[in-house]
Design a protein around this motif. Structure first.
Motif, PDB file in Angstrom:
ATOM      1  N   TYR A  36       0.902  -1.168   0.003  1.00  0.00           N
ATOM      2  CA  TYR A  36       0.123   0.048   0.170  1.00  0.00           C
ATOM      3  C   TYR A  36       0.864   1.160  -0.129  1.00  0.00           C
ATOM      4  CZ  TYR A  36      -3.174  -3.755   0.903  1.00  0.00           C
ATOM      5  OH  TYR A  36      -3.797  -4.867   0.874  1.00  0.00           O
ATOM      6  N   SER A  37       1.857   1.392   0.808  1.00  0.00           N
ATOM      7  CA  SER A  37       2.643   2.592   1.049  1.00  0.00           C
ATOM      8  C   SER A  37       3.982   2.284   0.046  1.00  0.00           C
ATOM      9  CB  SER A  37       3.267   2.667   2.310  1.00  0.00           C
ATOM     10  OG  SER A  37       4.192   1.653   2.593  1.00  0.00           O
ATOM     11  N   HIS A  38       4.165   1.247  -0.476  1.00  0.00           N
ATOM     12  CA  HIS A  38       5.396   1.024  -1.168  1.00  0.00           C
ATOM     13  C   HIS A  38       6.551   1.815  -0.412  1.00  0.00           C
ATOM     14  CE1 HIS A  38       2.846  -0.746  -4.348  1.00  0.00           C
ATOM     15  NE2 HIS A  38       2.049   0.720  -4.266  1.00  0.00           N
ATOM     16  N   TYR A  39       6.796   1.458   0.942  1.00  0.00           N
ATOM     17  CA  TYR A  39       7.630   2.149   1.654  1.00  0.00           C
ATOM     18  C   TYR A  39       8.198   1.072   2.498  1.00  0.00           C
ATOM     19  CZ  TYR A  39       9.875   5.852   4.471  1.00  0.00           C
ATOM     20  OH  TYR A  39      10.975   6.537   5.005  1.00  0.00           O
ATOM     21  N   PRO A  40       9.346   0.216   1.868  1.00  0.00           N
ATOM     22  CA  PRO A  40       9.612  -0.916   2.723  1.00  0.00           C
ATOM     23  C   PRO A  40      10.718  -0.377   3.866  1.00  0.00           C
ATOM     24  CG  PRO A  40      10.832  -0.774   0.595  1.00  0.00           C
ATOM     25  CD  PRO A  40       9.724   0.267   0.571  1.00  0.00           C
ATOM     26  N   VAL A  41      10.528  -1.048   4.945  1.00  0.00           N
ATOM     27  CA  VAL A  41      11.419  -0.839   6.112  1.00  0.00           C
ATOM     28  C   VAL A  41      11.904  -1.927   6.715  1.00  0.00           C
ATOM     29  CG1 VAL A  41      11.549   0.524   8.252  1.00  0.00           C
ATOM     30  CG2 VAL A  41      10.178   1.457   6.502  1.00  0.00           C
ATOM     31  N   GLY A  42      13.319  -2.052   7.238  1.00  0.00           N
ATOM     32  CA  GLY A  42      13.780  -3.123   7.734  1.00  0.00           C
ATOM     33  C   GLY A  42      14.356  -2.755   9.000  1.00  0.00           C
ATOM     34  N   ALA A  65      -4.060  -1.718  10.888  1.00  0.00           N
ATOM     35  CA  ALA A  65      -3.408  -2.752  11.470  1.00  0.00           C
ATOM     36  C   ALA A  65      -1.998  -3.137  11.041  1.00  0.00           C
ATOM     37  CB  ALA A  65      -4.218  -3.958  11.187  1.00  0.00           C
ATOM     38  N   THR A  66      -1.299  -2.039  10.423  1.00  0.00           N
ATOM     39  CA  THR A  66       0.041  -2.324  10.133  1.00  0.00           C
ATOM     40  C   THR A  66       1.018  -2.274  11.178  1.00  0.00           C
ATOM     41  OG1 THR A  66      -0.491  -1.266   8.038  1.00  0.00           O
ATOM     42  CG2 THR A  66       1.823  -1.047   8.713  1.00  0.00           C
ATOM     43  N   ILE A  67       1.967  -3.249  11.088  1.00  0.00           N
ATOM     44  CA  ILE A  67       3.151  -3.107  12.235  1.00  0.00           C
ATOM     45  C   ILE A  67       4.367  -2.757  11.415  1.00  0.00           C
ATOM     46  CG2 ILE A  67       3.589  -5.616  12.010  1.00  0.00           C
ATOM     47  CD1 ILE A  67       4.219  -5.440  14.914  1.00  0.00           C
ATOM     48  N   CYS A  68       4.930  -1.775  12.076  1.00  0.00           N
ATOM     49  CA  CYS A  68       6.418  -1.250  11.558  1.00  0.00           C
ATOM     50  C   CYS A  68       7.400  -2.288  11.684  1.00  0.00           C
ATOM     51  CB  CYS A  68       6.606   0.102  12.570  1.00  0.00           C
ATOM     52  SG  CYS A  68       5.587   1.417  12.189  1.00  0.00           S
ATOM     53  N   ALA A  69       8.438  -1.923  11.015  1.00  0.00           N
ATOM     54  CA  ALA A  69       9.576  -2.817  11.115  1.00  0.00           C
ATOM     55  C   ALA A  69      10.233  -3.147  12.644  1.00  0.00           C
ATOM     56  CB  ALA A  69      10.628  -2.451  10.159  1.00  0.00           C
ATOM     57  N   GLU A  70      10.456  -1.868  13.275  1.00  0.00           N
ATOM     58  CA  GLU A  70      11.029  -1.915  14.554  1.00  0.00           C
ATOM     59  C   GLU A  70      10.203  -2.862  15.515  1.00  0.00           C
ATOM     60  OE1 GLU A  70      10.003   0.644  12.637  1.00  0.00           O
ATOM     61  OE2 GLU A  70      11.219   2.552  13.351  1.00  0.00           O
ATOM     62  N   ARG A  71       8.890  -2.457  15.568  1.00  0.00           N
ATOM     63  CA  ARG A  71       8.085  -3.267  16.545  1.00  0.00           C
ATOM     64  C   ARG A  71       7.886  -4.684  16.366  1.00  0.00           C
ATOM     65  NH1 ARG A  71       2.774  -0.108  16.653  1.00  0.00           N
ATOM     66  NH2 ARG A  71       3.735   1.098  14.779  1.00  0.00           N
ATOM     67  N   ALA A  97      13.859   9.143  10.757  1.00  0.00           N
ATOM     68  CA  ALA A  97      13.928   8.746  12.059  1.00  0.00           C
ATOM     69  C   ALA A  97      12.831   7.813  12.234  1.00  0.00           C
ATOM     70  CB  ALA A  97      13.873   9.857  12.859  1.00  0.00           C
ATOM     71  N   PRO A  98      12.820   6.920  13.295  1.00  0.00           N
ATOM     72  CA  PRO A  98      11.669   6.169  13.575  1.00  0.00           C
ATOM     73  C   PRO A  98      10.353   6.753  14.254  1.00  0.00           C
ATOM     74  CG  PRO A  98      13.328   6.036  15.507  1.00  0.00           C
ATOM     75  CD  PRO A  98      13.935   6.760  14.344  1.00  0.00           C
ATOM     76  N   CYS A  99       9.209   6.261  13.593  1.00  0.00           N
ATOM     77  CA  CYS A  99       8.050   6.809  14.190  1.00  0.00           C
ATOM     78  C   CYS A  99       7.785   6.875  15.771  1.00  0.00           C
ATOM     79  CB  CYS A  99       6.933   6.201  13.626  1.00  0.00           C
ATOM     80  SG  CYS A  99       6.446   4.573  14.205  1.00  0.00           S
ATOM     81  N   GLY A 100       6.942   7.674  16.159  1.00  0.00           N
ATOM     82  CA  GLY A 100       6.453   7.889  17.413  1.00  0.00           C
ATOM     83  C   GLY A 100       6.301   6.423  18.301  1.00  0.00           C
TER      84      GLY A 100
HETATM   85  N1  THU Z   1       7.157   2.436   9.155  1.00  0.00           N
HETATM   86  C1  THU Z   1       8.059   1.455   9.697  1.00  0.00           C
HETATM   87  O1  THU Z   1       8.226   0.576   9.498  1.00  0.00           O
HETATM   88  N2  THU Z   1       8.889   2.049  10.839  1.00  0.00           N
HETATM   89  C2  THU Z   1       8.777   3.350  11.151  1.00  0.00           C
HETATM   90  O2  THU Z   1       9.447   3.857  12.000  1.00  0.00           O
HETATM   91  C3  THU Z   1       8.070   4.493  10.131  1.00  0.00           C
HETATM   92  C4  THU Z   1       7.087   3.727   9.294  1.00  0.00           C
HETATM   93  C5  THU Z   1       6.423   1.900   8.050  1.00  0.00           C
HETATM   94  C6  THU Z   1       4.782   1.754   8.313  1.00  0.00           C
HETATM   95  C7  THU Z   1       4.354   1.674   6.920  1.00  0.00           C
HETATM   96  O3  THU Z   1       4.191   0.252   6.439  1.00  0.00           O
HETATM   97  C8  THU Z   1       5.171   2.637   6.122  1.00  0.00           C
HETATM   98  O4  THU Z   1       6.536   2.492   6.979  1.00  0.00           O
HETATM   99  C9  THU Z   1       4.718   3.858   5.484  1.00  0.00           C
HETATM  100  O5  THU Z   1       4.331   4.524   6.994  1.00  0.00           O
END
Ligand code: THU
Length: 147
Positions: A36-42, A65-71, A97-100
């Motif tokens: 959906y975002s096409h924004y991959p994070v590792g 319901a998305t979970i971030c990479a860090e979490r 930077a990492p999200c809140g």
């Molecule tokens: N995202 C992360 O995985 N970590 C962050 O610290 C910022 C955002 C992901 C969540 C979502 O899948 C995409 O980046 C766009 O927000």
């Protein structure tokens, strides 16, 4: 991959370890599920035990319901019986930077963790101690009377 580190915390997290974590986070980013975002994070996290855990963002059609990479990396570490985070490397877009919520999640397991952000070419763009990103945090200390 030629990893470029910065160096403010080399006394606490050796350069070779930052390189290893970056490499692992770059690999994890390749597994990102982000249609959906096409924004991959590792992410790769080093625990006080010396073990490394990785994670990537996993999106969902229910976007919230998305979970971030860090979490996702932290959940994996805790599920393996690990609790104390020492350092986190995240690999994302321009090395932001990492999200809140992820800052808050890291805070639970070490308010002074070392955080690095890098791009997928292995260049590290930023390094912080978590309390620089999340000053005056709310955390376990505030609820210790309930524990
Ligand atoms: N995202 C992360 O995985 N970590 C962050 O610290 C910022 C955002 C992901 C969540 C979502 O899948 C995409 O980046 C766009 O927000």
């Amino acid at each position: 991959m030629n990893i470029t580190a910065m160096g403010r915390f080399t006394e606490f997290v050796p350069q070779e370890m930052v390189e290893e974590l970056t490499q692992r986070a770059v690999e994890a980013q390749k597994n990102s599920y982000s249609p959906y975002s096409h924004y991959p994070v590792g992410a790769a996290i080093l625990m006080e035990s010396g073990k490394i855990f990785t994670g990537c963002n996993v999106e969902n059609a229910l976007l919230g319901a998305t979970i971030c990479a860090e979490r996702s990396a932290i959940v994996s570490a805790v599920a393996s019986g690990e609790r104390e985070i020492k350092a986190v490397v995240i690999v994302l877009g321009e090395g932001g930077a990492p999200c809140g919520p992820c800052r808050q999640f890291i805070n639970e397991f070490n308010p002074h963790a070392y955080i690095y952000s890098a791009t997928s070419d292995g260049v590290i763009h930023n390094e912080w101690r978590l309390d620089e990103l999340l000053p005056n945090s709310f955390g376990p200390k505030d609820l210790k009377h309930l524990a």
